[in-house]
Design a protein around this motif. Structure first.
Motif, mmCIF file in Angstrom:
data_model
loop_
_atom_site.group_PDB
_atom_site.id
_atom_site.type_symbol
_atom_site.label_atom_id
_atom_site.label_comp_id
_atom_site.label_asym_id
_atom_site.label_seq_id
_atom_site.Cartn_x
_atom_site.Cartn_y
_atom_site.Cartn_z
ATOM 1 N N LEU A 1 0.816 -1.223 0.000
ATOM 2 C CA LEU A 1 0.000 0.000 0.000
ATOM 3 C C LEU A 1 0.846 1.268 0.000
ATOM 4 C CD1 LEU A 1 -2.821 -0.821 2.558
ATOM 5 C CD2 LEU A 1 -3.083 -0.425 0.140
ATOM 6 N N ILE A 2 1.969 1.223 0.677
ATOM 7 C CA ILE A 2 2.712 2.469 0.886
ATOM 8 C C ILE A 2 3.939 2.554 -0.028
ATOM 9 C CG2 ILE A 2 3.801 3.909 2.645
ATOM 10 C CD1 ILE A 2 0.808 3.374 3.072
ATOM 11 N N ALA A 3 4.558 1.417 -0.329
ATOM 12 C CA ALA A 3 5.751 1.469 -1.177
ATOM 13 C C ALA A 3 5.361 1.590 -2.646
ATOM 14 C CB ALA A 3 6.601 0.241 -0.927
ATOM 15 N N ILE A 4 4.957 0.474 -3.241
ATOM 16 C CA ILE A 4 4.651 0.538 -4.679
ATOM 17 C C ILE A 4 3.302 1.185 -4.932
ATOM 18 C CG2 ILE A 4 3.745 -1.818 -4.792
ATOM 19 C CD1 ILE A 4 5.157 -1.989 -7.556
ATOM 20 N N GLY A 5 2.392 1.080 -3.982
ATOM 21 C CA GLY A 5 1.074 1.684 -4.189
ATOM 22 C C GLY A 5 0.908 3.005 -3.481
ATOM 23 N N GLY A 6 2.001 3.647 -3.105
ATOM 24 C CA GLY A 6 1.930 4.877 -2.316
ATOM 25 C C GLY A 6 1.172 5.988 -3.004
ATOM 26 N N ASN A 7 1.383 6.117 -4.307
ATOM 27 C CA ASN A 7 0.714 7.175 -5.050
ATOM 28 C C ASN A 7 -0.799 6.952 -5.086
ATOM 29 O OD1 ASN A 7 0.764 9.523 -6.429
ATOM 30 N ND2 ASN A 7 1.608 8.701 -8.311
ATOM 31 N N HIS A 8 -1.200 5.704 -5.272
ATOM 32 C CA HIS A 8 -2.633 5.394 -5.277
ATOM 33 C C HIS A 8 -3.238 5.689 -3.918
ATOM 34 C CE1 HIS A 8 -1.933 3.642 -9.101
ATOM 35 N NE2 HIS A 8 -1.154 2.690 -8.625
ATOM 36 N N PHE A 9 -2.455 5.398 -2.883
ATOM 37 C CA PHE A 9 -2.941 5.616 -1.519
ATOM 38 C C PHE A 9 -3.252 7.093 -1.284
ATOM 39 C CE2 PHE A 9 -1.968 6.587 2.925
ATOM 40 C CZ PHE A 9 -2.816 5.698 3.568
ATOM 41 N N ILE A 10 -2.298 7.966 -1.618
ATOM 42 C CA ILE A 10 -2.533 9.388 -1.330
ATOM 43 C C ILE A 10 -3.637 9.951 -2.226
ATOM 44 C CG2 ILE A 10 -0.298 9.894 -0.280
ATOM 45 C CD1 ILE A 10 0.607 11.064 -2.917
ATOM 46 N N HIS A 11 -3.745 9.432 -3.454
ATOM 47 C CA HIS A 11 -4.785 9.983 -4.331
ATOM 48 C C HIS A 11 -6.172 9.516 -3.938
ATOM 49 C CE1 HIS A 11 -2.769 12.478 -7.313
ATOM 50 N NE2 HIS A 11 -1.707 11.814 -6.895
ATOM 51 N N ALA A 12 -6.278 8.273 -3.482
ATOM 52 C CA ALA A 12 -7.592 7.811 -3.007
ATOM 53 C C ALA A 12 -7.997 8.585 -1.763
ATOM 54 C CB ALA A 12 -7.544 6.321 -2.712
ATOM 55 N N ALA A 13 -7.022 8.903 -0.899
ATOM 56 C CA ALA A 13 -7.318 9.684 0.306
ATOM 57 C C ALA A 13 -7.694 11.110 -0.068
ATOM 58 C CB ALA A 13 -6.114 9.681 1.242
ATOM 59 N N GLN A 14 -7.008 11.663 -1.050
ATOM 60 C CA GLN A 14 -7.279 13.040 -1.467
ATOM 61 C C GLN A 14 -8.682 13.160 -2.058
ATOM 62 O OE1 GLN A 14 -6.317 13.619 -5.243
ATOM 63 N NE2 GLN A 14 -7.407 15.562 -5.201
ATOM 64 N N LYS A 15 -9.085 12.137 -2.856
ATOM 65 C CA LYS A 15 -10.435 12.162 -3.445
ATOM 66 C C LYS A 15 -11.493 11.777 -2.438
ATOM 67 C CE LYS A 15 -8.961 10.783 -8.060
ATOM 68 N NZ LYS A 15 -7.930 9.765 -8.189
ATOM 69 N N ASN A 16 -11.071 11.268 -1.306
ATOM 70 C CA ASN A 16 -11.990 10.743 -0.286
ATOM 71 C C ASN A 16 -12.906 9.675 -0.868
ATOM 72 O OD1 ASN A 16 -12.962 10.440 2.254
ATOM 73 N ND2 ASN A 16 -14.331 12.202 2.179
ATOM 74 N N MET A 17 -12.289 8.669 -1.448
ATOM 75 C CA MET A 17 -13.019 7.500 -1.940
ATOM 76 C C MET A 17 -13.627 6.772 -0.749
ATOM 77 S SD MET A 17 -13.343 6.551 -4.869
ATOM 78 C CE MET A 17 -13.160 7.507 -6.280
ATOM 79 N N ASP A 18 -14.832 6.296 -0.911
ATOM 80 C CA ASP A 18 -15.515 5.641 0.209
ATOM 81 C C ASP A 18 -15.029 4.197 0.349
ATOM 82 O OD1 ASP A 18 -17.170 5.035 2.237
ATOM 83 O OD2 ASP A 18 -19.002 5.050 1.070
ATOM 84 N N ILE A 19 -13.805 4.022 0.784
ATOM 85 C CA ILE A 19 -13.263 2.678 1.010
ATOM 86 C C ILE A 19 -12.587 2.636 2.382
ATOM 87 C CG2 ILE A 19 -12.949 2.007 -1.398
ATOM 88 C CD1 ILE A 19 -10.064 2.814 -1.247
ATOM 89 N N THR A 20 -12.474 1.440 2.922
ATOM 90 C CA THR A 20 -11.780 1.247 4.191
ATOM 91 C C THR A 20 -10.441 0.582 3.898
ATOM 92 O OG1 THR A 20 -13.855 0.982 5.345
ATOM 93 C CG2 THR A 20 -11.924 0.114 6.444
ATOM 94 N N VAL A 21 -9.363 1.190 4.342
ATOM 95 C CA VAL A 21 -8.039 0.628 4.095
ATOM 96 C C VAL A 21 -7.457 0.135 5.415
ATOM 97 C CG1 VAL A 21 -5.726 1.075 3.225
ATOM 98 C CG2 VAL A 21 -7.665 2.119 2.113
ATOM 99 N N ILE A 22 -7.149 -1.158 5.475
ATOM 100 C CA ILE A 22 -6.493 -1.725 6.646
ATOM 101 C C ILE A 22 -5.091 -2.103 6.222
ATOM 102 C CG2 ILE A 22 -6.556 -3.572 8.353
ATOM 103 C CD1 ILE A 22 -9.596 -3.715 7.798
#
Lengths: 284, 85
Positions: free
Chosen positions: A107-128
């Protein structure tokens, strides 16, 4: 002990959410991912969602195996792409409850960019995110969450790069719910996951886990219990601290708790609002 | 009267612990974190060669299900007994 023999062992209440034909899982003895999955399943059970309406998406890595073990609609995506897949799933079918259950390397290394963009858009998902401080499945290489001076297989003299502070990252990117617990705090973890599941918007729960086989063995946490005892003694519960103060160091105190719980319009709500307003203006 | 108030009353809550020994990987979390110290490692092995937990003090179990929450292998859980009253 004759009492226990005379009664047949009842079914564990978590079993209805698991693909029992695939259990026992591949996680090492003493690993914390099973505990995190256990807490998630119990939270899901308590939340009372219809199982057909819940989807679990995982990436690659030890924690990425979760999607294969839960008896829900689940998908095991390519490395780092769990959040984009979850985003697509949510936009295509907004009724679904999407849970991304993956590790820090994914989530944070290779998917770090997706993580911050999903948070920025406030996608209605739960990330554990299960944070075990290294890339455990590939042999314990250091990653973006390895604390300074911790030894890993590719940092035999200690890591020297500053690690990510995941709650701070999520909070500054725009998440609406942020919490962090260790695998020792099972009841609090379950409660936080339950709150995150019920929260509308991008909710993020970081679970700090032990990795006795790779990370722990090199850093004097010789087994799972040693690391959990260390979590027990060195965790400080703080609500709403200053985000830059909750950095994780090597053998320093771990600040855990619920860090953020705010309201913000989600991506779909904002989109619908905007189009509704445009339609009214144009008289369509 | 004072003496009576300071003496410990026996726990009113009772529970029962269930162990699926063939699924255990012997991590010992349930034994370590059981609040009433009900469990201990068995001397026996399961099919995979791990020492599984057994209830050495089953009467002390309060059915808090902390073992069930900690277990990474879904091999143990406890339930609170319903009061007969």
């Amino acid at each position: 002990m004759s009492v226990a023999v005379s009664n047949p062992i009842p079914v564990n209440p978590v079993e209805k959410y698991l693909r029992m034909e695939r259990i026992p899982h591949i996680w090492c003895p003493g690993c914390g991912i099973g505990t995190a999955l256990n807490a998630f399943i119990r939270a899901l059970d308590e939340a009372g969602f219809e199982p057909d309406k819940v989807c679990v998406v995982s990436g690659i890595g030890c924690t990425g195996r979760v999607a294969g073990y839960v008896n829900l609609d689940s998908f095991h995506t390519t490395h780092g792409r769990a959040i984009p897949f979850a985003t697509g799933l949510k936009l295509a079918n907004p009724e679904l409850k999407i849970v991304v259950f993956s590790g820090d390397g994914d989530l944070i290394a290779i998917g770090g960019n997706h993580f911050i963009h999903a948070a920025q858009k406030n996608m209605d998902i739960t990330v554990i995110c299960v944070n075990n401080f290294n890339y455990a499945m590939t042999g314990g290489q250091y990653g973006p969450t390895t604390p300074i001076s911790a030894q890993t297989s590719t940092a035999p003299w200690g890591s020297y790069q500053a690690p990510f502070n995941l709650p701070k990252l999520a909070e500054s990117a725009g998440a609406v719910y942020v919490a962090r617990w260790t695998t020792y705090h099972v009841r609090q973890m379950k409660k936080s996951i339950l709150e995150a599941l019920r929260k509308k918007g991008f909710s993020f729960v970081e679970i700090i886990s032990q990795c006795p086989t790779l990370y722990g063995r090199r850093n004097k946490f010789r087994d799972g219990i040693t690391h959990m005892e260390w979590f027990k003694e060195h965790s400080v519960i703080k609500d709403h601290p200053i985000p830059s103060d909750i950095n994780l160091g090597f053998r320093t105190e771990t600040i855990v708790g619920k860090f953020l719980d705010i309201e913000r319009p989600t991506y779909l709500d904002a989109m619908n609002d905007r189009y509704q307003r445009i339609r009214e203006e144009k008289g369509v | 009267m004072e003496k009576e108030s300071t003496t410990k009353t026996p726990p009113k809550i009772k529970g029962e612990v269930f162990i699926k020994k063939e699924r255990c990987k012997g991590c010992g979390f349930c034994i370590q974190f059981c609040p009433s110290k009900v469990l201990a490692f068995s001397k026996e092995f399961n099919e995979k060669g791990y020492h599984f937990p057994e209830a050495v003090n089953p009467d002390a179990c309060i059915g808090c299900n902390l073992c069930g929450l900690y277990c990474p292998d879904f091999a143990i859980f406890s339930v609170r007994e319903k009061k007969s009253k």
